[in-house]
Structures are given as structure tokens and as C-alpha cells.
Design a protein around this motif. Structure first.
Motif, PDB file in Angstrom:
ATOM      1  N   PRO A 279       0.803  -1.234   0.000  1.00  0.00           N
ATOM      2  CA  PRO A 279       0.000   0.000   0.000  1.00  0.00           C
ATOM      3  C   PRO A 279       0.833   1.280   0.000  1.00  0.00           C
ATOM      4  O   PRO A 279       0.389   2.296  -0.509  1.00  0.00           O
ATOM      5  CB  PRO A 279      -0.798  -0.097   1.297  1.00  0.00           C
ATOM      6  N   ASP A 280       2.037   1.225   0.558  1.00  0.00           N
ATOM      7  CA  ASP A 280       2.824   2.467   0.626  1.00  0.00           C
ATOM      8  C   ASP A 280       3.479   2.823  -0.701  1.00  0.00           C
ATOM      9  O   ASP A 280       4.065   3.884  -0.853  1.00  0.00           O
ATOM     10  CB  ASP A 280       3.884   2.374   1.738  1.00  0.00           C
ATOM     11  N   CYS A 294       1.667   6.782   2.766  1.00  0.00           N
ATOM     12  CA  CYS A 294       0.948   5.768   3.536  1.00  0.00           C
ATOM     13  C   CYS A 294       1.919   5.198   4.573  1.00  0.00           C
ATOM     14  O   CYS A 294       2.544   4.170   4.351  1.00  0.00           O
ATOM     15  CB  CYS A 294       0.467   4.692   2.563  1.00  0.00           C
ATOM     16  N   GLU A 295       2.071   5.916   5.689  1.00  0.00           N
ATOM     17  CA  GLU A 295       3.058   5.532   6.702  1.00  0.00           C
ATOM     18  C   GLU A 295       2.393   5.370   8.051  1.00  0.00           C
ATOM     19  O   GLU A 295       1.552   6.183   8.427  1.00  0.00           O
ATOM     20  CB  GLU A 295       4.111   6.641   6.861  1.00  0.00           C
ATOM     21  N   VAL A 296       2.840   4.384   8.766  1.00  0.00           N
ATOM     22  CA  VAL A 296       2.243   4.095  10.064  1.00  0.00           C
ATOM     23  C   VAL A 296       2.608   5.187  11.081  1.00  0.00           C
ATOM     24  O   VAL A 296       1.905   5.409  12.065  1.00  0.00           O
ATOM     25  CB  VAL A 296       2.668   2.679  10.528  1.00  0.00           C
ATOM     26  N   THR A 297       3.681   5.926  10.804  1.00  0.00           N
ATOM     27  CA  THR A 297       4.120   6.976  11.737  1.00  0.00           C
ATOM     28  C   THR A 297       3.358   8.283  11.543  1.00  0.00           C
ATOM     29  O   THR A 297       3.477   9.196  12.345  1.00  0.00           O
ATOM     30  CB  THR A 297       5.619   7.265  11.519  1.00  0.00           C
ATOM     31  N   GLY A 298       2.581   8.384  10.470  1.00  0.00           N
ATOM     32  CA  GLY A 298       1.856   9.636  10.205  1.00  0.00           C
ATOM     33  C   GLY A 298       0.622   9.795  11.078  1.00  0.00           C
ATOM     34  O   GLY A 298       0.295   8.939  11.902  1.00  0.00           O
ATOM     35  N   GLN A 299      -0.053  10.903  10.876  1.00  0.00           N
ATOM     36  CA  GLN A 299      -1.316  11.150  11.582  1.00  0.00           C
ATOM     37  C   GLN A 299      -2.339  10.103  11.153  1.00  0.00           C
ATOM     38  O   GLN A 299      -2.411   9.754   9.977  1.00  0.00           O
ATOM     39  CB  GLN A 299      -1.819  12.539  11.207  1.00  0.00           C
ATOM     40  N   THR A 300      -3.139   9.622  12.093  1.00  0.00           N
ATOM     41  CA  THR A 300      -4.143   8.620  11.726  1.00  0.00           C
ATOM     42  C   THR A 300      -5.239   9.264  10.896  1.00  0.00           C
ATOM     43  O   THR A 300      -5.818  10.280  11.275  1.00  0.00           O
ATOM     44  CB  THR A 300      -4.753   7.976  12.980  1.00  0.00           C
ATOM     45  N   PHE A 319     -13.534   1.255   5.638  1.00  0.00           N
ATOM     46  CA  PHE A 319     -12.516   2.291   5.458  1.00  0.00           C
ATOM     47  C   PHE A 319     -11.185   1.689   5.058  1.00  0.00           C
ATOM     48  O   PHE A 319     -10.946   0.494   5.212  1.00  0.00           O
ATOM     49  CB  PHE A 319     -12.333   3.082   6.764  1.00  0.00           C
ATOM     50  N   ARG A 320     -10.350   2.553   4.540  1.00  0.00           N
ATOM     51  CA  ARG A 320      -8.937   2.226   4.397  1.00  0.00           C
ATOM     52  C   ARG A 320      -8.172   3.194   5.302  1.00  0.00           C
ATOM     53  O   ARG A 320      -8.482   4.394   5.344  1.00  0.00           O
ATOM     54  CB  ARG A 320      -8.485   2.408   2.946  1.00  0.00           C
ATOM     55  N   VAL A 321      -7.193   2.653   6.030  1.00  0.00           N
ATOM     56  CA  VAL A 321      -6.331   3.520   6.835  1.00  0.00           C
ATOM     57  C   VAL A 321      -5.353   4.162   5.849  1.00  0.00           C
ATOM     58  O   VAL A 321      -4.522   3.485   5.264  1.00  0.00           O
ATOM     59  CB  VAL A 321      -5.560   2.723   7.914  1.00  0.00           C
ATOM     60  N   MET A 322      -5.495   5.451   5.650  1.00  0.00           N
ATOM     61  CA  MET A 322      -4.679   6.127   4.645  1.00  0.00           C
ATOM     62  C   MET A 322      -3.304   6.483   5.220  1.00  0.00           C
ATOM     63  O   MET A 322      -2.331   6.596   4.486  1.00  0.00           O
ATOM     64  CB  MET A 322      -5.368   7.404   4.161  1.00  0.00           C
ATOM     65  N   SER A 323      -3.281   6.663   6.531  1.00  0.00           N
ATOM     66  CA  SER A 323      -2.026   7.058   7.172  1.00  0.00           C
ATOM     67  C   SER A 323      -2.139   6.742   8.660  1.00  0.00           C
ATOM     68  O   SER A 323      -3.234   6.675   9.206  1.00  0.00           O
ATOM     69  CB  SER A 323      -1.833   8.561   6.937  1.00  0.00           C
ATOM     70  N   GLU A 359      -5.857  -3.162  16.644  1.00  0.00           N
ATOM     71  CA  GLU A 359      -5.128  -2.112  15.934  1.00  0.00           C
ATOM     72  C   GLU A 359      -5.059  -2.460  14.455  1.00  0.00           C
ATOM     73  O   GLU A 359      -5.054  -3.630  14.084  1.00  0.00           O
ATOM     74  CB  GLU A 359      -3.709  -2.050  16.512  1.00  0.00           C
ATOM     75  N   ILE A 360      -4.988  -1.467  13.638  1.00  0.00           N
ATOM     76  CA  ILE A 360      -4.896  -1.700  12.192  1.00  0.00           C
ATOM     77  C   ILE A 360      -4.024  -0.593  11.597  1.00  0.00           C
ATOM     78  O   ILE A 360      -4.170   0.576  11.940  1.00  0.00           O
ATOM     79  CB  ILE A 360      -6.320  -1.813  11.579  1.00  0.00           C
ATOM     80  N   ALA A 361      -3.091  -1.003  10.736  1.00  0.00           N
ATOM     81  CA  ALA A 361      -2.035  -0.073  10.305  1.00  0.00           C
ATOM     82  C   ALA A 361      -2.339   0.584   8.969  1.00  0.00           C
ATOM     83  O   ALA A 361      -3.222   0.148   8.224  1.00  0.00           O
ATOM     84  CB  ALA A 361      -0.718  -0.834  10.208  1.00  0.00           C
ATOM     85  N   ALA A 362      -1.583   1.599   8.666  1.00  0.00           N
ATOM     86  CA  ALA A 362      -1.694   2.319   7.397  1.00  0.00           C
ATOM     87  C   ALA A 362      -1.706   1.334   6.234  1.00  0.00           C
ATOM     88  O   ALA A 362      -0.900   0.415   6.184  1.00  0.00           O
ATOM     89  CB  ALA A 362      -0.529   3.283   7.248  1.00  0.00           C
ATOM     90  N   GLY A 363      -2.614   1.525   5.315  1.00  0.00           N
ATOM     91  CA  GLY A 363      -2.700   0.682   4.135  1.00  0.00           C
ATOM     92  C   GLY A 363      -3.702  -0.433   4.261  1.00  0.00           C
ATOM     93  O   GLY A 363      -4.116  -1.014   3.262  1.00  0.00           O
ATOM     94  N   ASP A 364      -4.120  -0.735   5.481  1.00  0.00           N
ATOM     95  CA  ASP A 364      -5.051  -1.854   5.663  1.00  0.00           C
ATOM     96  C   ASP A 364      -6.496  -1.386   5.447  1.00  0.00           C
ATOM     97  O   ASP A 364      -6.794  -0.194   5.506  1.00  0.00           O
ATOM     98  CB  ASP A 364      -4.881  -2.445   7.067  1.00  0.00           C
TER      99      ASP A 364
END
Ligand SMILES: Nc1nc2c(ncn2[C@@H]2O[C@H](COP(=O)(O)OP(=O)(O)OP(=O)(O)O)[C@@H](O)[C@H]2O)c(=O)[nH]1
Ligand SMILES: [Mg+2]
Length: 717
Positions: A279-280, A294-300, A319-323, A359-364
Motif C-alpha cells: 500500500p505504501d 501511507c506511513e504508520v508513523t503519520g497522523q491517523t 474504510f482504508r487507513v490512509m495514514s 489495531e490496524i495499520a496504514a494501508g489496511d
């Protein structure tokens, strides 16, 4: 379930013509990932994906289904979409959140119009496509034909990863020219053996392998050099090159599949994990045009791509976790409404099966429930940045119908249900037309609307009627005319008196009003004192001139006269449609010292206008649409003559990859159920779009008929 990091997630959307086998394939992918231990079938109505009653009745997908599977320590999110053009909304929303498309092509038919249209959506969204030639176990499977049609449609991008051995009823093996192995399947559960490529196929395999290496090298300089040096590339190098080419949409690798017999599915999944972009790697744009990594360290930040109302759960938001990463209990803010929402539960979804996640990470991709008010296309942020991701753009409607509850008491509930239907499927649109006094429901085709009707009747127990919508005609005039009208009433009590003399003429864009007129043998020179100009809600203009001299009518009655004229413009003199583009000059009249009042002048104005209108060469105008049809060449003649019967003006034709594109201007009145006719003329192999163009005068014979119909309806009332 564990939390998968962004690099260990792959999001794919399965697309392809109806009946190509997407749902069956998705079922097998879940089986391979051990999400299910027995595979269901479309016929037995037991697939994870087609889990709604209506999908099981029709034995086809109607809604896009989010599914996940765990494979090679990765999470693979799969969106199984419906193949029918009627439900294309699901494909479009899926492309917003998936990073790669897997295009399933039926080995019997090869590329179909549906394939072509869907590939265009992938292109529009800039998403790579993997090609799967499916149903190679079918007795009529035709590998060469399918491959040729792929090459014809997608050109040099097509590259063979596998070729089948003995496609048809005995299909159980293929050669993989990336691994340079032959795979033989022992049963219908994916049990496979790897073998050396048999001698008689070695040359063919070597040739394809070389083509593959060349294609892989083309997208990377270092690989190109290595290829020139050694004359070949290692398996890893090829994979690397393919990954680059794929994410740039320069390569379309071809796989051999039988979803039903579980042949080739594992290899396809391995390839997706190894080669398709994580996804990134894919760019996500904001409305402002900026991109967000698409980074896990960014703002949710979550993008809502679909909402649904599901039994026992209520409203479900996909939804998709965009960040960033989303954790249970997190608070987020809706960028559009400013409303706060708490994400109390997070689910990984496989049809009706839902697994809770902490928990669910960026891109999922996942879903949550019980949000207060969240709609498709909204972004939810948990930080200071007020991001809003680019919305999904749904296609314009192709099918319109008027809808009414059979029983009046159900009308209000029907309104609510239709609004909900739009929220779940934005390609269903509802509009109450004040003009037509009808609720107009529109969608992608008759079948699309009939599915909604089925839900209203069966799920919601409301009986409705669907019928042809009225056409929003307009009325206007073509020449100058005069009318004098005296309104007088003297029975009992206070009398009424008002007399108005008017002249009317058409408003022509860019031609200002003059003051000299020759009409009905008279020469008139008017004193243009006051002018008011109105743009009508329904388009077009009214210009209103006060030309009264010598106090024939008091200025205080002028607004009443205008009001009378406005009323008649809202209910045109010919057919009761809106009138437009008219200049009215009030140049004379009479008052009575006692009996004149506003109501009298309103009625005089109204009737004078009506009389003048009928003498002024009145015309009915109808809405014209720009229609673009995409049709296989062999059906072109039928489609053309049908359009000609619909009073179409053909504007152009062009060829595109084996299909013809036909452009025409067609009156809306002739477009009722066009999608249904087109489908039956071409066995579902054509598609079209229509967009509003302008208003044009109707031909004389059509006008005569409309006038007669209106007269008859007036008499009935
Ligand atoms: N022989 C054979 N039949 C298949 C295969 N895959 C699917 N089918 C059959 O083809 C029909 C359609 O399969 P689906 O999986 O529903 O196809 P789909 O692409 O999901 O169709 P839509 O949902 O309408 O777009 C069913 O009768 C399946 O049993 C296959 O690999 N081989
Ligand atoms: Mg399906």
C-alpha cells in the motif's frame, strides 16, 4: 489476528465480466489462506462473498465484498466486485482503496466489452492490472483465443507468466516461465507438485522466459545492464523488474487459473505477495492535489469508501487507513462535518465473518460500526491536519424512472429508504422534481433499479410503482405578439377590474430590446421606462418592461401584473411546462376608480400573457442529451438504426481496440429504458454514457402530439 505492518499488506480488487468466476476464485483464495476450511459454491449459494439473499437468488454478485485472507505471513485484502455494468459503483469504490486489480477473463470468451470497460477504470485510477485467464478446466476453454484477445486489447504490456498444458476437461497442469517449472495438480484442493518442464515444451518455455526477462529489464537501468551482460536475469531480478513495471502500469502479467478446481490460485497469491505493490507504494491524493504517504508513523486518517446497513450490526462503515494506525477506542474528527466519532471496534472482514482487531495499520482495509453520521467519501482524522482525501467519483446515471408508493401512507417511509439506498450505493440517485411533481429514481440500469425494488418489497414490505418519468419540456415563443385583456367581475359585493395591454417577444441572447414594433398591422413605439430581468429557476429568462404612459395603470399594480405573468410561466400555456426566454412590455391598460385592485391586475396580466403567448409562434423545447455508446463492431448496425428511431443526431464514430465509439445527440424523451434495449440488442456487450447537453425545439409532429395529449389531460381533470 495479528497486526500486519504496511509492507505485509496487499489490497487487490477482483474485476472481470459477469460470470468470469471472480466470486468462485475469491472463495478459493480464502480457502488457500485457511480463512475457511471448505469451499462454498455460487450454485449452492454458499460462498463467503455472495452472502446476501438477493445475490443468492440471482447467483451473481451485486455488492462489492471485502474479504481478507492470511497468506505467506501477509494479509491479503480482496474486494470481489460484481461484473455487471449495473453495479459498477462497487468497482469504482473498490479501486479507490485497492492497489492492484486482478482482471479475470473467461477462457471461453477472452476479452469482452465488460473487460474493456473495467480496464478503463483501472487506467483512470492508475492501478496496475494482473490478468488471470480463468476456467481453463472448462470444456470450451480456448487459451490461444483468450491470449490473442488480451494482446489485441492491451498490446505489448501483456506478458506471459504461465501457459497451460491441455486446457479443457483434463486441465491439471501449467508451465510457469518465471519459476521455470511445471506445476501438476493432484486434486481439486490445490495440492500441487513441481516438475521439470517436459522436453517437448522446453523451447516454448525458454522463449516465453526470455520475453519475460526482457520485459522485466525494460523498466530498470541496472537490470537492463545485467540483462545485456549475462543475456538473462535471475528469478529474483525478474521479479524485481516486474514489480517496477507493474506498479508503473507498464506490464500486465498473465496467469493460468481454474478457480473452481483450485488450479493456479496459490501461484497467483504468491505473485501478488511477492510482486504486487504494497500500500505504501501507491500514491494517495488529497482534494487539494497534495499527496500523503501511507506511513504508520503519520497522523491517523481513515477514508470511508462504503457504508452499509447490515442486519444485527446496524450501520457499517468500511474504510482504508490512509495514514498512521487506528487503535480501538480512538477519537477521530470528520473533516466535512467537524463531528467527533469514537472508533469503538475495528474488524477485519471476510464477508459475514468479522474478526475483531485491536489495531490496524496504514494501508489496511477494515470496517467499524455504530459511528454517528459518516458517509462515503468522508475522511476521519485523529490529528491536527484536516486532511480530506480525493472523493470517489461515481458515474452519471443511465436509467431513470419515476417511483411512487402504491399506498400513500408509505410515501414518507419510501423517501427515507431511498435516501438510505443512496447512502449505501451512491450510483442510486433520488430527486424530487417540483416541476414534474414526481420522485425520479436513477441508476446504472433497469436491473440495478429492480434490485432496489426487490428490497423495498421484500425487505421493507413497501409496494411501489415504477413508471416512465415525465419529460421536463420548456415552452417559448418565436415572434412578436400583442394581447389586451380586461378582467372584470361585478357580481355582488366589491367588483374587480383591471385591463392590461402587452406586447411580447422572444429573448435572444445578445440582442437588446428595441422600442419600435410592427405587429398585427400596427406600428408601436414604446416608452421603455423600467426594466426588470429575472433568471428563472428552470433556466432561461423573463424580461419585464414598464412602458405605461399617462398613468393608464398605477405603478403600484405593476408587481401584480408581473406576478400573474410569472404564474403562467411556471405553468406554460401550451402544455403546463415551464416557459422561458420571453420579454413582456406592458404598454397600456385601464383602471377603475373603485374596483381596481391587485388581484384584478394579476389575473389580467396572467390572461393577457396567455393570449399573447399563443399568438407568438409558441414552441415546445425538449432536453437533449449527449450519448456515447461503446459497441463491438458487429452490433454497430443494429445500435445505429435503433438510435435513428430515437430521433438521434449521429455526431461521430471512431474505432477503439476492436470496439466502435458512437456519439450522438438524443432527446431525453427517446431514452427511456435505453440501457435495457442496448443490452438486448448486443447481448450485454455494449455500454453507454449520457450527459445533459441543451434544450432544442421539438419537431412539429411531436409538438402536435404533445399539445393533443395535454388538451386531453386537461379535459380529464
Ligand atoms: N468450469 C469452471 N466454472 C467456473 C469456474 N469459476 C467459476 N465457474 C462457474 O461460473 C459461474 C460464474 O461464477 P462466479 O464465480 O459467480 O462468477 P463472477 O465472476 O463472480 O460473476 P458475477 O458476480 O456475476 O460478476 C458459476 O456457475 C461458477 O460455478 C472455473 O474455474 N471453472
Ligand atoms: Mg461474483
Amino acid at each position: 489476528m495479528k497486526v500486519y505492518p504496511t509492507q505485509s499488506i496487499r489490497n487487490v480488487v477482483l474485476i472481470g465480466n459477469t460470470k468470469s468466476g471472480k466470486t468462485t476464485l475469491a472463495e478459493t483464495m480464502l480457502f488457500e489462506g485457511k480463512v475457511i476450511d471448505r469451499r462454498g459454491s455460487v450454485e449452492a449459494k454458499t460462498t463467503v462473498s455472495d452472502n446476501s439473499e438477493i445475490e443468492q437468488i440471482y447467483q451473481r454478485s451485486i455488492y462489492p465484498a471485502l474479504l481478507y485472507t492470511e497468506f505467506m505471513d501477509n494479509k491479503l485484502n480482496i474486494i470481489d466486485t460484481p461484473g455487471s455494468d449495473d453495479f459498477v459503483g462497487g468497482v469504482i469504490s473498490a479501486f479507490k482503496v485497492a492497489d492492484t486489480g486482478v482482471m479475470i477473463v473467461n477462457a471461453q470468451q477472452g476479452v469482452e466489452v465488460g473487460t474493456e470497460i473495467l480496464a478503463r477504470y483501472a487506467e483512470k485510477h492508475n492501478k496496475p492490472l494482473i490478468l488471470g485467464v480463468n476456467q481453463l478446466d472448462h470444456e470450451k476453454a480456448n487459451w490461444e483465443g483468450a491470449l490473442e484477445s488480451l494482446k489485441k486489447t492491451f498490446g505489448k504490456k501483456v506478458v506471459i507468466i504461465q501457459f497451460p498444458i491441455d486446457p479443457g476437461l483434463n486441465f491439471k497442469s501449467f508451465v510457469d516461465v518465471l519459476k521455470m517449472k511445471m506445476y501438476v495438480f493432484k486434486d481439486e484442493n490445490g495440492t500441487r507438485e513441481e516438475h521439470e518442464i517436459p522436453a517437448d515444451l522446453a523451447d516454448q518455455a525458454a522463449e516465453y522466459h526470455q520475453e519475460l526477462a526482457e520485459m522485466a529489464a525494460e523498466n530498470d537501468e541496472a537490470l537492463m545492464e545485467a540483462f545485456f551482460d549475462k543475456g538473462q536475469l535471475s528469478e529474483d531480478e525478474i521479479r524485481k523488474g516486474l514489480a517496477i513495471g507493474l506498479s508503473k502500469c507498464e506490464i500486465m502479467p498473465v496467469f493460468c487459473l481454474s478457480g473452481k478446481k483450485d488450479i493456479g490460485i496459490k501461484r497467483l497469491m504468491e505473485f501478488i505477495i511477492n510482486v504486487a505493490p504494497a500500500p505504501d507504494k501507491m500514491v494517495q491524493k488529497l482534494k487539494t492535489g497534495e499527496t500523503v504517504p501511507c506511513e504508520v508513523t503519520g497522523q491517523t486518517s481513515l477514508f470511508i469508501y462504503k457504508t452499509a446497513i447490515e442486519q444485527h450490526l446496524g450501520e457499517v462503515s468500511y474504510f482504508r487507513v490512509m495514514s498512521g494506525k487506528l487503535t480501538e477506542g480512538m477519537d477521530v474528527v470528520n473533516h466535512e462535518t467537524g463531528a467527533k466519532e469514537r472508533i469503538s471496534t475495528i474488524y477485519a472482514v471476510a464477508g459475514k465473518k468479522r474478526d475483531k482487531l485491536t489495531e490496524i495499520a496504514a494501508g489496511d482495509i477494515g470496517c467499524t460500526v455504530k459511528l454517528k453520521s459518516v458517509k462515503t467519501n468522508q475522511t476521519l482524522n485523529s490529528g491536527p491536519k484536516e486532511w480530506a482525501f480525493e472523493p470517489i467519483v461515481f458515474p452519471p446515471s443511465k436509467f431513470r424512472t419515476a417511483i411512487k408508493a402504491k399506498q400513500e401512507k408509505d410515501e414518507e417511509k419510501l423517501g427515507e429508504l431511498l435516501n438510505k439506498a443512496h447512502a449505501e450505493d451512491p450510483t442510486i440517485r433520488i430527486e424530487y422534481s417540483k416541476e414534474l411533481k414526481q420522485t425520479i429514481l436513477s441508476g446504472q440500469g433497469e436491473h440495478h433499479i429492480n434490485i432496489l425494488k426487490w428490497h423495498l418489497t421484500n425487505t421493507n414490505k413497501i409496494e411501489v410503482d415504477l413508471f416512465a418519468p415525465k419529460i421536463p419540456y420548456r415552452e417559448t415563443i418565436t415572434k412578436v405578439a400583442l394581447a389586451d385583456y380586461r378582467h372584470r367581475k361585478q357580481s355582488g359585493g366589491a367588483g374587480q377590474f383591471g385591463e392590461v395591454h402587452i406586447l411580447i417577444e422572444p429573448v435572444v441572447e445578445g440582442v437588446p430590446a428595441g422600442n419600435r414594433f410592427k405587429v398585427e398591422g400596427k406600428e408601436l413605439v414604446l416608452n421603455l421606462k423600467g426594466k426588470e430581468e429575472f433568471t428563472m429557476d428552470w433556466g432561461g429568462k423573463l424580461e419585464y418592461y414598464n412602458c405605461i404612459v399617462g398613468g393608464a395603470i398605477d405603478a403600484r399594480f405593476m408587481p401584480a401584473i408581473l406576478k400573474g405573468i410569472m404564474e403562467k410561466m411556471e405553468e406554460g400555456p401550451l402544455t403546463g411546462s415551464y416557459a422561458r426566454d420571453i420579454r413582456v412590455f406592458v404598454y397600456d391598460g385601464k383602471m377603475h376608480p373603485v374596483d381596481s385592485n391587485e388581484i384584478s391586475f394579476k389575473l389580467a396580466g396572467r390572461n393577457a400573457f396567455k393570449e399573447a403567448f399563443k399568438k407568438a409562434g409558441p414552441k415546445i423545447m425538449e432536453p437533449i442529451y449527449n450519448v456515447e455508446v461503446l459497441v463491438p463492431s458487429e452490433h454497430m448496425g443494429d445500435v445505429m438504426s435503433d438510435l435513428q428511431n430515437r430521433r438521434a443526431m449521429i455526431e461521430g464514430m471512431s474505432s477503439e481496440k476492436g470496439f466502435e465509439v458512437l456519439k450522438a445527440r438524443v432527446p431525453l424523451a427517446e431514452m427511456h429504458k435505453y440501457s435495457t434495449t442496448l443490452s438486448s440488442l448486443t447481448s450485454g456487450r455494449a455500454t453507454f454514457t449520457m450527459t445533459y447537453a441543451d434544450y432544442q425545439q421539438v419537431p412539429a409532429e411531436v409538438q402536435d402530439k404533445l399539445l393533443k395529449d395535454y388538451e386531453a389531460s386537461e379535459k380529464d381533470e
